[in-house]
Scaffold this active site. Structure first.
Site, PDB file in Angstrom:
ATOM      1  N   MET A  50      43.587  42.592  28.319  1.00 25.54           N
ATOM      2  CA  MET A  50      43.213  42.687  26.917  1.00 25.54           C
ATOM      3  C   MET A  50      44.447  42.954  26.066  1.00 25.54           C
ATOM      4  SD  MET A  50      43.951  45.979  26.413  1.00 25.54           S
ATOM      5  CE  MET A  50      43.363  46.112  24.734  1.00 25.54           C
ATOM      6  N   GLY A  73      42.720  45.265  19.590  1.00 29.22           N
ATOM      7  CA  GLY A  73      42.093  46.304  20.389  1.00 29.22           C
ATOM      8  C   GLY A  73      40.871  45.760  21.095  1.00 29.22           C
ATOM      9  N   THR A  74      40.838  45.854  22.423  1.00 34.56           N
ATOM     10  CA  THR A  74      39.820  45.196  23.227  1.00 34.56           C
ATOM     11  C   THR A  74      39.636  45.987  24.516  1.00 34.56           C
ATOM     12  OG1 THR A  74      40.579  43.060  22.365  1.00 34.56           O
ATOM     13  CG2 THR A  74      39.216  42.987  24.329  1.00 34.56           C
ATOM     14  N   VAL A  75      38.470  45.825  25.161  1.00 38.92           N
ATOM     15  CA  VAL A  75      38.286  46.365  26.507  1.00 38.92           C
ATOM     16  C   VAL A  75      37.955  45.226  27.455  1.00 38.92           C
ATOM     17  CG1 VAL A  75      37.574  48.666  25.776  1.00 38.92           C
ATOM     18  CG2 VAL A  75      35.831  46.887  26.072  1.00 38.92           C
ATOM     19  N   SER A  84      35.173  43.369  22.244  1.00 36.16           N
ATOM     20  CA  SER A  84      36.224  43.844  21.355  1.00 36.16           C
ATOM     21  C   SER A  84      35.740  44.030  19.927  1.00 36.16           C
ATOM     22  CB  SER A  84      37.374  42.826  21.358  1.00 36.16           C
ATOM     23  OG  SER A  84      38.339  43.140  20.377  1.00 36.16           O
TER      24      SER A  84
END
Length: 535
Positions: A435, A353-355, A372
């Site tokens: 991402m 899970g990352t932006v 992240s």
């Protein structure tokens, strides 16, 4: 009205502007960055504002307790700068300490996988070196979102609810209670469209802004983190936080058919995308062609196998990055590709899970930025009253002493998050990123080949159906992936699985700049709540 139901195909056009652009996975965060541009900030200020806002409006992927990386093109300098703001393990952690507790691997959740967060230090370092506006002004939109609240968007809500259900069933001890206090509404999971507020988050951001992040690493917030860690037998101390500094690094590049593709050097996995491009550039790609796809997949498998075997802290890698990006390496590995699927021996590939965000201003400055918590909400640890969720990046450490990524005190682990940047003839083309854990280098590889080999515009390059290598011969493809290509790849020995939706295939953003006119062209991710704010 079902906000998760979209039965009909839709279309986005490339967004075009010339005074400024912010592309990211959340409309409110993109707007925060654009507001800062309109107040006289540059692309770096906009990137910091967007990143800080994303900790509030997309907490399912990142938070104040995240790590971060950035590639920054400053037009006046005609130079690309790299910032590695990933944090190390605690100075007191070791294999001996963990095995004494009966552990033979790093747990996914709790205090043990927490490493020193780098995101607040990244914001401060970028602001000090390149920013035009004070951090108090740049973080104001994020503080407002946290204090006043915002309605939860569709993809955000889906991911939030999925995480809430999993955590409710598995994170049952007291150390996780602050997570539920922070990310619940009246003791239940939030609904799409419901307004969520986090006053503790706002207070933490305000302290970070006022002290240029010193409160987080040396002050009141650091005290709270240390106290929580002591209470729950964690390893991170105030000394670990106080001694942390992000590292300015020289980006590494690989030449691909007239373009230079830039990434942050290891401990990040950006080099995997470059290695795959280095291998695949010896092919002659054809549009929507099974043999081309087969060679792309095989190149990525070979690159990932080597990346997982070698990538860790650069000083501890058993092979130099120059060798992995050399012409000889690419030619040698390409020669191993046959007409049928290979069986490499990778490590297991988890999800993440990352932006990611990209910004550009009228002066020609551009930023590729990623931060992240690693796996969704990260460790599940929230420091009470602060809104600060801590990442679980230490989960990737190995307890095998022979492995390059073996856990050591004060060491940075193999890192999945990677910002990308494209140049041509020493001029900026622009920032790009996808991402999504171990999808990221695969997404970078596909975006670059779509752009360079097939001349797709930035939106089409992101829209194109994706594939993801999952290990061994297993390949996941999106639901709308052409069936004739699925069948052709199966005949070449690939174990093809059609995914139910596009959630595992990453979320990307692109901004390209016309070198002659300065006009900006942006594409945003159709697989999430992505948007482009332009001026």
């Amino acid at each position: 009205m079902d906000l998760s139901h979209y039965p009909f195909a839709s279309k986005r056009n490339t967004v075009i502007s010339n005074r400024g652009m912010v592309a990211t996975s959340q409309p409110l965060a993109a707007q925060a960055g654009l507001d800062i541009l309109k107040k006289g900030g540059n692309a770096v200020d906009a990137a910091i504002a967007t990143a800080a806002a994303l900790t509030v409006v997309e907490p399912t992927s990142n938070g104040i307790g995240s790590d971060a990386f950035a590639l920054v093109w400053m037009k006046e300098d005609q130079q690309l700068y790299g910032l590695n703001a990933s944090g190390p393990s605690a100075k007191s952690i070791s294999k001996v300490a963990l095995t004494a507790w009966g552990l033979d691997k790093i747990p996914m959740h709790g205090v043990i996988p927490v490493t020193v967060p780098g995101a607040p230090a990244a914001w401060a370092a970028l602001s000090k070196r390149f920013g035009k506006l004070p951090l108090t002004e740049v973080l104001a939109p994020a503080i407002s979102y946290a204090e006043d609240g915002y309605p939860i968007s569709v993809t955000l809500g889906q991911n939030w609810q999925n995480a809430y259900k999993k955590f409710k069933a598995s994170l049952l001890t007291e150390e996780f209670s602050a997570w539920f206090d922070t990310f619940s509404i009246d003791g239940r999971m939030p609904e799409i469209g419901e307004v969520w507020r986090s006053p503790g988050h706002a207070d933490s951001l305000r302290k970070i802004a006022a002290t240029n992040a010193e409160a987080f690493y040396q002050g009141e917030i650091a005290d709270k983190i240390e106290a929580f860690m002591k209470q729950h037998d964690g390893f991170i101390t105030k000394d670990d936080l106080a001694s942390y500094e992000p590292e300015w690094v020289q980006p590494i590049g690989v030449h691909y058919k007239g373009y230079d593709v830039w990434e942050i050097p290891p401990n990040g996995q950006g080099i995997v995308a470059q290695m795959a491009l280095n291998i695949f550039q010896h092919a002659e790609p054809k549009w929507q062609d099974a043999d081309t796809l087969h060679k792309q997949i095989e190149a990525m498998k070979l690159a990932y196998t080597d990346g997982k075997a070698f990538v860790t802290e650069r000083a501890e890698m058993p092979v130099d990055t120059d060798i992995l990006l050399s012409k000889t390496y690419g030619e040698t590995r390409y020669a191993e590709i046959t007409d049928t699927a290979l069986t490499p021996t990778p490590y297991d590939i988890p999800k993440g899970g990352t932006v990611y965000l990209a910004t550009a201003d009228a002066e020609g400055n551009m930023v590729s930025f990623i931060q992240s918590n690693y796996m969704g909400f990260g460790s599940g640890i929230v420091i009470p009253g602060t809104g600060i969720s801590l990442q679980n990046r230490g989960y990737d450490f190995s307890l095998d002493e022979k492995h390059p990524n073996f856990l050591k005190p004060g060491k940075r682990t193999y890192h999945t998050i990677i910002p990308g940047f494209l140049t041509k003839d020493n001029e900026a083309v622009g920032p790009f990123g996808v991402m999504g854990g171990y999808m990221q280098p695969q997404g970078h590889f596909q975006v670059v080949t779509h752009t360079v080999d097939f001349a797709l515009n930035p939106q089409a390059a992101l829209d194109m159906p994706r594939w993801q290598w999952m290990g061994d011969k297993r390949i996941e493809v999106e639901p709308h992936f052409p069936n004739y290509l699925v069948q052709a790849l199966q005949r070449k020995g690939h174990d093809i699985h059609v995914a139910v939706d596009g959630g595992i295939f990453g979320r990307g953003q692109i901004i390209w700049r016309d070198q002659k006119t300065g006009v900006l062209y942006g594409g945003t991710e159709p697989r999430t709540d992505g948007t482009i704010a332009a001026w």
